[in-house]
Design a protein around this motif. Structure first.
Motif, PDB file in Angstrom:
ATOM      1  N   ASP A   1       0.824  -1.209   0.000  1.00 14.46           N
ATOM      2  CA  ASP A   1       0.000   0.000   0.000  1.00 14.46           C
ATOM      3  C   ASP A   1       0.859   1.260   0.000  1.00 14.46           C
ATOM      4  O   ASP A   1       0.563   2.228  -0.711  1.00 14.46           O
ATOM      5  CB  ASP A   1      -0.918   0.010   1.227  1.00 14.46           C
TER       6      ASP A   1
ATOM      7  N   ARG B   1       2.724   2.072  -3.341  1.00 18.27           N
ATOM      8  CA  ARG B   1       1.901   2.513  -4.468  1.00 18.27           C
ATOM      9  C   ARG B   1       1.644   4.009  -4.451  1.00 18.27           C
ATOM     10  O   ARG B   1       1.173   4.555  -5.451  1.00 18.27           O
ATOM     11  CB  ARG B   1       0.565   1.758  -4.465  1.00 18.27           C
ATOM     12  N   GLU B   2       1.894   4.644  -3.314  1.00 17.61           N
ATOM     13  CA  GLU B   2       1.577   6.061  -3.193  1.00 17.61           C
ATOM     14  C   GLU B   2       2.730   6.833  -2.575  1.00 17.61           C
ATOM     15  O   GLU B   2       3.493   6.290  -1.765  1.00 17.61           O
ATOM     16  CB  GLU B   2       0.322   6.273  -2.335  1.00 17.61           C
TER      17      GLU B   2
ATOM     18  N   THR C   1       3.412  11.098  -1.113  1.00 16.92           N
ATOM     19  CA  THR C   1       2.673  12.296  -0.725  1.00 16.92           C
ATOM     20  C   THR C   1       3.567  13.518  -0.834  1.00 16.92           C
ATOM     21  O   THR C   1       4.790  13.435  -0.684  1.00 16.92           O
ATOM     22  CB  THR C   1       2.152  12.186   0.723  1.00 16.92           C
TER      23      THR C   1
ATOM     24  N   ASP D   1      -1.875   9.116 -10.963  1.00 18.33           N
ATOM     25  CA  ASP D   1      -2.951  10.000 -10.507  1.00 18.33           C
ATOM     26  C   ASP D   1      -2.414  10.881  -9.398  1.00 18.33           C
ATOM     27  O   ASP D   1      -1.400  10.568  -8.760  1.00 18.33           O
ATOM     28  CB  ASP D   1      -4.147   9.181 -10.014  1.00 18.33           C
TER      29      ASP D   1
ATOM     30  N   THR E   1      -4.194  13.419  -6.215  1.00 17.88           N
ATOM     31  CA  THR E   1      -5.429  13.859  -5.569  1.00 17.88           C
ATOM     32  C   THR E   1      -5.103  14.814  -4.431  1.00 17.88           C
ATOM     33  O   THR E   1      -4.229  14.525  -3.605  1.00 17.88           O
ATOM     34  CB  THR E   1      -6.220  12.661  -5.010  1.00 17.88           C
TER      35      THR E   1
ATOM     36  N   VAL F   1      -1.888  13.521  -2.512  1.00 17.56           N
ATOM     37  CA  VAL F   1      -1.587  12.091  -2.597  1.00 17.56           C
ATOM     38  C   VAL F   1      -1.363  11.727  -4.053  1.00 17.56           C
ATOM     39  O   VAL F   1      -2.239  11.950  -4.901  1.00 17.56           O
ATOM     40  CB  VAL F   1      -2.725  11.243  -1.996  1.00 17.56           C
TER      41      VAL F   1
ATOM     42  N   THR G   1      -0.439   8.796  -6.828  1.00 18.79           N
ATOM     43  CA  THR G   1      -0.399   7.363  -7.118  1.00 18.79           C
ATOM     44  C   THR G   1       0.594   7.123  -8.241  1.00 18.79           C
ATOM     45  O   THR G   1       0.499   7.750  -9.305  1.00 18.79           O
ATOM     46  CB  THR G   1      -1.784   6.847  -7.533  1.00 18.79           C
TER      47      THR G   1
ATOM     48  N   ASP H   1       2.873   4.700 -10.996  1.00 17.79           N
ATOM     49  CA  ASP H   1       2.781   3.533 -11.866  1.00 17.79           C
ATOM     50  C   ASP H   1       3.833   2.525 -11.394  1.00 17.79           C
ATOM     51  O   ASP H   1       5.030   2.753 -11.552  1.00 17.79           O
ATOM     52  CB  ASP H   1       3.021   3.943 -13.325  1.00 17.79           C
ATOM     53  N   GLU H   2       3.376   1.402 -10.805  1.00 19.81           N
ATOM     54  CA  GLU H   2       4.316   0.445 -10.230  1.00 19.81           C
ATOM     55  C   GLU H   2       5.189  -0.202 -11.290  1.00 19.81           C
ATOM     56  O   GLU H   2       6.310  -0.620 -11.015  1.00 19.81           O
ATOM     57  CB  GLU H   2       3.559  -0.636  -9.450  1.00 19.81           C
TER      58      GLU H   2
END
Length: 288
Positions: free
Chosen positions: A31, A34-35, A37, A67, A69, A100, A102, A104-105
């Motif tokens: 988790d 993947r992100e 901040t 992405d 956000t 936040v 996201t 691209d893994e």
């Protein structure tokens, strides 16, 4: 049998706990990875809304970003609610704001280049790629697995010693019968086989009892957290351990442990008897 049941119960708890913590740490790691901040510290004269928009647009224009956000006032207030209570007015508080992102893994971005561009565009922005947290999670998971394996090894050693003493006690109580059988021509493998079958039965019954209690305990905790998700206690457990389910890997590990304890009990008793009979053969007729 009771001692073996207790040992198997403790070993099963260890297997389940190691599986649970390892799976949860892996989920946290996925988790977090993947992100990322971006934190913007409030400064005098800084238009926070426009600044957050600039950061979002810059992130979306970066290759490897899927992405971006902006956490609005309501989302930020919910993050601070456990500490500052409800009804926060962020305009009166110098609260940093978050974007936040996201990633691209498959094709992650260049984090250093992204941080440089963000700092050039917005000096108050700070990129956090969570690498420190990921490293800590991996270290914690490895340490947990190591400690669990060490505890499991100690429990198995204690089980072996228990079986050795129990076998010696059983042989002491039937010493004359064993020696008569041995001297009249009964093979050592036959005598050892009788002890082996006896202790295999005891070991399996004790191991199944201890393992079953541990599995019921894990299943009950999983059902409790599932049926009480709205309570603070269940929320805390879910935050730490997810659904508190050890999964098929954990259940399979406990089943393997039960079979191992049963087989180890039988093997240990057989070896103890064989060594005792071999010692008798080495005695002189007078000593016998």
């Amino acid at each position: 049998m009771t001692v073996i049941a207790i040992m198997t119960f403790l070993a099963s708890l260890t297997v389940g706990a190691v599986t649970l913590v390892s799976d949860t740490a892996s989920q946290w790691q996925n988790d977090i990875s993947r992100e990322i901040t971006v934190q913007v510290k409030p400064e005098e004269g800084l238009d926070m809304a426009a600044t957050l928009g600039v950061i979002r647009d810059l992130a979306l224009a970066t290759p490897g970003i899927a992405d971006a956000t902006i956490l609005d006032d309501a989302a930020t207030a919910r993050l601070l609610e456990p500490w500052l209570g409800e009804g926060l007015d962020l305009k009166d508080l110098p609260v940093p704001r978050l974007v936040v992102i996201t990633i691209d893994e498959g094709k992650p971005p260049d984090f250093f280049a992204l941080a440089t561009r963000l700092r050039a565009a917005v000096p108050a922005a700070e990129l956090d790629d969570h690498r420190a947290w990921v490293s800590r999670l991996v270290t914690m998971a490895r340490a947990t697995v190591f400690v669990g394996v060490a505890v499991l090894t100690l429990v198995l050693i204690a089980t072996v010693l228990t079986v050795v003493f129990a076998t010696r006690g059983a042989m002491s109580g039937n010493r004359q019968i064993i020696e008569v059988l041995h001297f009249v021509g009964a093979r050592s493998s036959f005598i050892a086989g009788e002890f082996e079958r006896h202790f295999l039965r005891l070991g399996l019954v004790g191991a199944v009892a201890g393992g079953a209690v541990a599995l019921v305990l894990f299943a009950a905790m999983g059902l409790w957290t599932t049926s009480n998700r709205a309570t603070p206690e269940a929320d805390q457990i879910s935050a730490l351990f997810g659904s508190f389910s050890i999964g098929w890997a954990g259940y399979f590990g406990v089943v393997v442990l039960i079979a191992t304890v049963g087989g180890l009990t039988a093997f240990t008793s057989r070896m103890t008897v064989m060594r005792h009979l071999a010692a008798i053969d080495m005695l002189s007729p007078v000593e016998r």
